[in-house]
Design a protein around this motif. Sequence first.
Motif, PDB file in Angstrom:
ATOM      1  N   LEU A  43       0.789  -1.791   0.246  1.00  0.00           N
ATOM      2  CA  LEU A  43       0.010   0.140   0.198  1.00  0.00           C
ATOM      3  C   LEU A  43       0.660   1.339  -0.293  1.00  0.00           C
ATOM      4  O   LEU A  43       2.146   1.067   0.833  1.00  0.00           O
ATOM      5  N   ARG A  44       0.459   2.071  -0.690  1.00  0.00           N
ATOM      6  CA  ARG A  44       0.747   3.819  -0.388  1.00  0.00           C
ATOM      7  C   ARG A  44       0.706   4.339   0.809  1.00  0.00           C
ATOM      8  O   ARG A  44       1.646   5.012   1.044  1.00  0.00           O
ATOM      9  N   SER A  45      -0.423   4.334   1.531  1.00  0.00           N
ATOM     10  CA  SER A  45      -0.560   5.595   2.567  1.00  0.00           C
ATOM     11  C   SER A  45      -1.500   5.232   3.519  1.00  0.00           C
ATOM     12  O   SER A  45      -2.280   3.693   2.406  1.00  0.00           O
ATOM     13  N   ASP A  46      -1.523   5.238   4.903  1.00  0.00           N
ATOM     14  CA  ASP A  46      -2.663   4.704   5.338  1.00  0.00           C
ATOM     15  C   ASP A  46      -4.114   5.129   5.194  1.00  0.00           C
ATOM     16  O   ASP A  46      -4.371   5.977   4.589  1.00  0.00           O
ATOM     17  N   PHE A  47      -5.022   4.742   6.403  1.00  0.00           N
ATOM     18  CA  PHE A  47      -6.748   5.037   5.575  1.00  0.00           C
ATOM     19  C   PHE A  47      -6.970   6.719   6.665  1.00  0.00           C
ATOM     20  O   PHE A  47      -7.697   7.460   6.112  1.00  0.00           O
ATOM     21  N   GLN A  48      -5.650   7.223   7.392  1.00  0.00           N
ATOM     22  CA  GLN A  48      -5.471   8.697   7.312  1.00  0.00           C
ATOM     23  C   GLN A  48      -5.061   9.308   6.398  1.00  0.00           C
ATOM     24  O   GLN A  48      -4.201  11.134   6.696  1.00  0.00           O
ATOM     25  N   GLY A  49      -4.565   8.670   5.230  1.00  0.00           N
ATOM     26  CA  GLY A  49      -3.594   9.909   3.821  1.00  0.00           C
ATOM     27  C   GLY A  49      -1.975   9.326   4.707  1.00  0.00           C
ATOM     28  O   GLY A  49      -1.532  10.707   4.279  1.00  0.00           O
TER      29      GLY A  49
ATOM     30  N   ARG B   4     -10.809   3.955   6.142  1.00  0.00           N
ATOM     31  CA  ARG B   4     -11.544   2.834   7.217  1.00  0.00           C
ATOM     32  C   ARG B   4     -13.428   2.909   7.764  1.00  0.00           C
ATOM     33  O   ARG B   4     -13.552   3.990   7.732  1.00  0.00           O
ATOM     34  N   ILE B   5     -13.814   1.968   7.435  1.00  0.00           N
ATOM     35  CA  ILE B   5     -15.693   2.077   7.811  1.00  0.00           C
ATOM     36  C   ILE B   5     -15.673   1.715   9.102  1.00  0.00           C
ATOM     37  O   ILE B   5     -15.417  -0.083   9.135  1.00  0.00           O
ATOM     38  N   ALA B   6     -16.602   2.016   9.299  1.00  0.00           N
ATOM     39  CA  ALA B   6     -17.258   0.954  10.676  1.00  0.00           C
ATOM     40  C   ALA B   6     -18.199   0.355   9.991  1.00  0.00           C
ATOM     41  O   ALA B   6     -18.593   0.171   8.407  1.00  0.00           O
ATOM     42  N   SER B   7     -19.332  -0.681  11.044  1.00  0.00           N
ATOM     43  CA  SER B   7     -19.642  -1.992  10.713  1.00  0.00           C
ATOM     44  C   SER B   7     -20.778  -1.112  10.244  1.00  0.00           C
ATOM     45  O   SER B   7     -21.664  -2.156   8.711  1.00  0.00           O
ATOM     46  N   ASP B   8     -21.648  -0.012   9.620  1.00  0.00           N
ATOM     47  CA  ASP B   8     -22.614   0.721   9.051  1.00  0.00           C
ATOM     48  C   ASP B   8     -21.998   1.208   8.150  1.00  0.00           C
ATOM     49  O   ASP B   8     -22.587   2.168   6.785  1.00  0.00           O
ATOM     50  N   GLY B   9     -20.614   1.177   8.139  1.00  0.00           N
ATOM     51  CA  GLY B   9     -19.843   1.584   6.476  1.00  0.00           C
ATOM     52  C   GLY B   9     -19.636   3.343   6.470  1.00  0.00           C
ATOM     53  O   GLY B   9     -19.242   3.800   5.628  1.00  0.00           O
TER      54      GLY B   9
ATOM     55  N   ASN C 206     -10.106   8.044  13.139  1.00  0.00           N
ATOM     56  CA  ASN C 206      -8.535   7.614  14.066  1.00  0.00           C
ATOM     57  C   ASN C 206      -8.921   6.410  14.585  1.00  0.00           C
ATOM     58  O   ASN C 206      -9.299   5.779  14.243  1.00  0.00           O
ATOM     59  N   GLY C 207      -7.565   6.291  15.235  1.00  0.00           N
ATOM     60  CA  GLY C 207      -7.395   4.819  15.798  1.00  0.00           C
ATOM     61  C   GLY C 207      -5.699   4.258  15.115  1.00  0.00           C
ATOM     62  O   GLY C 207      -5.115   5.093  14.755  1.00  0.00           O
ATOM     63  N   ASP C 208      -5.304   3.295  15.561  1.00  0.00           N
ATOM     64  CA  ASP C 208      -4.458   2.646  14.621  1.00  0.00           C
ATOM     65  C   ASP C 208      -3.981   2.424  13.504  1.00  0.00           C
ATOM     66  O   ASP C 208      -5.030   1.991  12.870  1.00  0.00           O
ATOM     67  N   VAL C 209      -2.363   2.854  13.407  1.00  0.00           N
ATOM     68  CA  VAL C 209      -2.702   2.572  11.770  1.00  0.00           C
ATOM     69  C   VAL C 209      -2.841   1.378  11.281  1.00  0.00           C
ATOM     70  O   VAL C 209      -3.501   0.428  10.388  1.00  0.00           O
ATOM     71  N   ILE C 210      -1.878   0.298  12.162  1.00  0.00           N
ATOM     72  CA  ILE C 210      -1.953  -1.440  12.093  1.00  0.00           C
ATOM     73  C   ILE C 210      -2.879  -1.863  12.365  1.00  0.00           C
ATOM     74  O   ILE C 210      -2.833  -2.153  13.914  1.00  0.00           O
TER      75      ILE C 210
END
Length: 182
Positions: free
Chosen positions: A111-117, A151-156, A161-165
Amino acid sequence: MLEFYYSTMQGGKSTALLQRRHNLLSIGKNVMVMTCSFDDRYGIGKVTSRIGPQCDAALYTAETVFELNDTFAEADELFIDEAQFLSPAQVHQIHKNLSTKEGMRVSCFGLRSDFQGNSFPGAATLLTLADELHEISTLCRCGAKATMNQRIASDGAPIRNGDVIEIGGDSRYRPVCSKCFY
Ligand SMILES: [Zn+2]
């Protein structure tokens, strides 16, 4: 020769790795495959694609030393999946060692970038040092090219926020374009 194949989550990089491995094996090449030790999505030590095929993989950790002349002496080509988790020092090590090993190729997939860009340090170093870059592109739900990982919650709903990995479920991410990301 150091190559970096980068994509988003669900972008098909493992499928590309497996296809390329199949191709090399079919012409008699010796291929070694590695993946990150904490990617346990499909059981330890496997590269698996969503469309079926899989292969065993040796594991690398933060402590793995990539001495290409020893461990990898038998391989014509080394594939490293989840290469965004390599440390910058490991990427430099591979790059330096390759410079003395004629004909050896290391292909990294990640991957190039994480869920926070933000960039993964390993991916940023690969983008800087690789002899060849290959983008494996996929589409956002809106039809534009996806370049980001949301990154998405169960409702989409998007999670910012949260851990990168946070490995353990492709369903927790979706590939999106920058417009949909923000
Ligand atoms: Zn979009």
